[in-house]
Write an enzyme that holds these catalytic residues in place. Sequence first.
Site, PDB file in Angstrom:
ATOM      1  N   GLY A 267       6.055  -8.059  -0.871  1.00  0.00           N
ATOM      2  CA  GLY A 267       4.928  -7.174  -0.592  1.00  0.00           C
ATOM      3  C   GLY A 267       3.652  -8.009  -0.649  1.00  0.00           C
TER       4      GLY A 267
ATOM      5  N   GLY B 146       1.772  -8.946  -3.198  1.00  0.00           N
ATOM      6  CA  GLY B 146       1.718  -9.945  -4.263  1.00  0.00           C
ATOM      7  C   GLY B 146       2.689 -11.089  -4.037  1.00  0.00           C
TER       8      GLY B 146
ATOM      9  CD  GLU C 260      -6.855   6.149   3.002  1.00  0.00           C
ATOM     10  OE1 GLU C 260      -7.824   5.391   2.853  1.00  0.00           O
ATOM     11  OE2 GLU C 260      -5.696   5.725   3.080  1.00  0.00           O
TER      12      GLU C 260
HETATM   13  C1  LIG Z   1       0.695   5.262   1.136  1.00  0.00           C
HETATM   14  C2  LIG Z   1      -0.020   4.179   0.391  1.00  0.00           C
HETATM   15  C3  LIG Z   1      -1.368   3.906   0.644  1.00  0.00           C
HETATM   16  C4  LIG Z   1      -2.035   2.900  -0.033  1.00  0.00           C
HETATM   17  N1  LIG Z   1      -3.345   2.637   0.262  1.00  0.00           N
HETATM   18  C5  LIG Z   1      -3.960   1.600  -0.321  1.00  0.00           C
HETATM   19  C6  LIG Z   1      -5.283   1.226   0.038  1.00  0.00           C
HETATM   20  O1  LIG Z   1      -5.909   1.877   0.873  1.00  0.00           O
HETATM   21  N2  LIG Z   1      -5.846   0.146  -0.558  1.00  0.00           N
HETATM   22  C7  LIG Z   1      -5.157  -0.590  -1.479  1.00  0.00           C
HETATM   23  O2  LIG Z   1      -5.694  -1.590  -1.971  1.00  0.00           O
HETATM   24  N3  LIG Z   1      -3.908  -0.278  -1.849  1.00  0.00           N
HETATM   25  C8  LIG Z   1      -3.293   0.802  -1.302  1.00  0.00           C
HETATM   26  N4  LIG Z   1      -2.016   1.123  -1.658  1.00  0.00           N
HETATM   27  C9  LIG Z   1      -1.376   0.393  -2.756  1.00  0.00           C
HETATM   28  C10 LIG Z   1      -0.814  -0.923  -2.275  1.00  0.00           C
HETATM   29  O3  LIG Z   1      -0.046  -0.756  -1.104  1.00  0.00           O
HETATM   30  C11 LIG Z   1       0.021  -1.501  -3.397  1.00  0.00           C
HETATM   31  O4  LIG Z   1      -0.798  -1.643  -4.528  1.00  0.00           O
HETATM   32  C12 LIG Z   1       0.581  -2.847  -2.993  1.00  0.00           C
HETATM   33  O5  LIG Z   1       1.498  -2.697  -1.936  1.00  0.00           O
HETATM   34  C13 LIG Z   1       1.272  -3.507  -4.184  1.00  0.00           C
HETATM   35  O6  LIG Z   1       1.770  -4.744  -3.778  1.00  0.00           O
HETATM   36  P1  LIG Z   1       3.069  -5.338  -4.482  1.00  0.00           P
HETATM   37  O7  LIG Z   1       3.248  -6.689  -3.896  1.00  0.00           O
HETATM   38  O8  LIG Z   1       2.949  -5.214  -5.948  1.00  0.00           O
HETATM   39  O9  LIG Z   1       4.244  -4.363  -4.066  1.00  0.00           O
HETATM   40  P2  LIG Z   1       4.736  -3.899  -2.635  1.00  0.00           P
HETATM   41  O10 LIG Z   1       3.736  -4.188  -1.584  1.00  0.00           O
HETATM   42  O11 LIG Z   1       5.185  -2.499  -2.826  1.00  0.00           O
HETATM   43  O12 LIG Z   1       6.001  -4.821  -2.366  1.00  0.00           O
HETATM   44  C14 LIG Z   1       7.146  -4.774  -3.164  1.00  0.00           C
HETATM   45  C15 LIG Z   1       8.276  -5.443  -2.408  1.00  0.00           C
HETATM   46  O13 LIG Z   1       9.371  -5.609  -3.303  1.00  0.00           O
HETATM   47  C16 LIG Z   1      10.573  -5.291  -2.639  1.00  0.00           C
HETATM   48  N5  LIG Z   1      11.530  -4.880  -3.661  1.00  0.00           N
HETATM   49  C17 LIG Z   1      11.394  -3.876  -4.542  1.00  0.00           C
HETATM   50  N6  LIG Z   1      12.454  -3.825  -5.371  1.00  0.00           N
HETATM   51  C18 LIG Z   1      13.272  -4.810  -4.997  1.00  0.00           C
HETATM   52  C19 LIG Z   1      14.531  -5.271  -5.479  1.00  0.00           C
HETATM   53  N7  LIG Z   1      15.144  -4.675  -6.500  1.00  0.00           N
HETATM   54  N8  LIG Z   1      15.116  -6.318  -4.861  1.00  0.00           N
HETATM   55  C20 LIG Z   1      14.502  -6.930  -3.803  1.00  0.00           C
HETATM   56  N9  LIG Z   1      13.304  -6.540  -3.323  1.00  0.00           N
HETATM   57  C21 LIG Z   1      12.697  -5.504  -3.906  1.00  0.00           C
HETATM   58  C22 LIG Z   1      10.175  -4.165  -1.696  1.00  0.00           C
HETATM   59  O14 LIG Z   1      11.100  -4.054  -0.616  1.00  0.00           O
HETATM   60  C23 LIG Z   1       8.786  -4.607  -1.247  1.00  0.00           C
HETATM   61  O15 LIG Z   1       8.842  -5.391  -0.067  1.00  0.00           O
HETATM   62  C24 LIG Z   1      -1.340   2.138  -1.000  1.00  0.00           C
HETATM   63  C25 LIG Z   1       0.010   2.415  -1.269  1.00  0.00           C
HETATM   64  C26 LIG Z   1       0.667   3.419  -0.578  1.00  0.00           C
HETATM   65  C27 LIG Z   1       2.119   3.686  -0.864  1.00  0.00           C
END
Ligand SMILES: Cc1cc2nc3c(=O)[nH]c(=O)nc-3n(C[C@H](O)[C@H](O)[C@H](O)COP(=O)(O)OP(=O)(O)OC[C@H]3O[C@@H](n4cnc5c(N)ncnc54)[C@H](O)[C@@H]3O)c2cc1C
Length: 460
Positions: free
Chosen positions: A33, A35, A191
């Site tokens: 994702g 991060g 939104e």
């Molecule tokens: C509908 C929606 C709207 C949003 N709007 C905003 C916004 O306007 N502005 C903003 O800043 N943030 C927004 N966010 C929040 C933002 O998207 C998240 O904070 C961000 O995606 C977090 O990033 P991350 O890398 O922690 O996790 P994610 O982007 O969720 O990525 C996690 C990844 O881990 C993978 N994964 C999970 N579990 C496993 C596993 N067990 N094995 C292998 N892979 C796995 C998933 O497939 C995914 O690809 C929004 C979120 C949503 C859902």
Amino acid sequence: MPDHAIPDRPPSSVDRTPAAVGEARHVVIVGAGFGGLACAQALAGSEVRVTVVDRRNHHLFQPLLYQVATAALSPADIASPIRSILSRAANIDVVMGEVRAMDHAERRVLLADGGHIPYDTLVLATGSVYNYFGHDEWARHAPGLKSIRDARRLRARLLRSFEEAESCAVSGRRSALLTTVIVGGGPTGVEMAGAVAELARFTLRRDFRRIDSHEARIILVEAGPRLLAALSPESSDYAATSLHRLGVEVRLGAKVTDVSEGAVTIDGAQVEAATLIWAAGIRALEPASLGFDVDRAGRIEVADDLSVPGLADVFALGDAASFRQDDGPLPALAQVARQQGTHLGQALLAGTTRPFRYVSRGDTAVIGRHAAVFETGRWRLRGRFAWFLWALVHIYLLIGFEKRLQVGLKWLWRYATFERGARLIDEEEPATRSGLGHSLPDGEQRGRRLGTARESMDGD
Ligand SMILES: Cc1cc2nc3c(=O)[nH]c(=O)nc-3n(C[C@H](O)[C@H](O)[C@H](O)COP(=O)(O)OP(=O)(O)OC[C@H]3O[C@@H](n4cnc5c(N)ncnc54)[C@H](O)[C@@H]3O)c2cc1C
């Protein structure tokens, strides 16, 4: 082996690590994702050997998921294959697989297919799921938006309800079909409410003959005293006023006490609604929280350098991590996850960790056409200019020139024509369609219809 025989699952000893390159340190990043990808990109082209594991083959731009759910964009506009994003970095391998558990003693992650991947350094960036606050059974009736699949299902549910309403002569049932309830008044809920209202008011008005678009009812429920609680009170008021103008009923300080198929109970009163959407609160995904100290939302508690206390060479970031700065934990935002990923990647490259500090680049939420809020430092913008900035920032953050161009052009076209081109019901059609149940009593017919829609959604 007969044709239909299922081959044995790989034994648990299978090492899924791609071919080793010398004795380089091996960093395993779980989750591509915001991060995980930023961390991998910071390590790209270095001497460090990196394996990125994700259960999906694509990176998803979640902030625009609601636009797929409301037919403004297509799934491919907001998703990019992880392999192609990282293809130029020879030191990075991508494994599509689901991590089920971690074996810290043996320093390896265990995959759902029985394989494992050994690590020297482990980065957990597995994101979050919606929090139903002890009522996980509600997820079935009021799904959240987290994946392309969720967005497509929601789009199908919304559009199918409008289709059924078009041929429904019973006014009580028609109003239930045209009612959407969104739970959670944060940016996602706001939104989503704005986008559903625009879909109902502007786009459907032109294409449907029998639905009066004013019959469409959109209710946004927030338990707290104001919308967009992370922004200033002025922005909250602006969001509420803009939604009112679009015809959205905003219920502040309201509590959802029950959710069932096609109905939600708000402050003790039941509202029938064909579409229920959950946008309230998050918690960490399961494997990320197994065996770690977690906060109330199940997010892994991390130290100021993003390391997991008590576990050598294990780090967590993004939504999966609970990182405290100043007064409390950082919010679950894409920009937090990205900054943490880049910071950790650079630290791993340098071979020494250092404290992370989040610097906000601004908070924004869009409510509808020309209506958005954008706050950064002392600047508080609202209205047309904020909307324009919101669009520019989101286009810039999309991965790849082609996607930026595609999305930019689609938004321009929609701006000029009010058209939403991706209005496809691409889920299996339910067995009961409009007309089929006309001879049934009202309650029975409604139950069957909504019940069938649910089966079709769950079975995708
Ligand atoms: C509908 C929606 C709207 C949003 N709007 C905003 C916004 O306007 N502005 C903003 O800043 N943030 C927004 N966010 C929040 C933002 O998207 C998240 O904070 C961000 O995606 C977090 O990033 P991350 O890398 O922690 O996790 P994610 O982007 O969720 O990525 C996690 C990844 O881990 C993978 N994964 C999970 N579990 C496993 C596993 N067990 N094995 C292998 N892979 C796995 C998933 O497939 C995914 O690809 C929004 C979120 C949503 C859902």
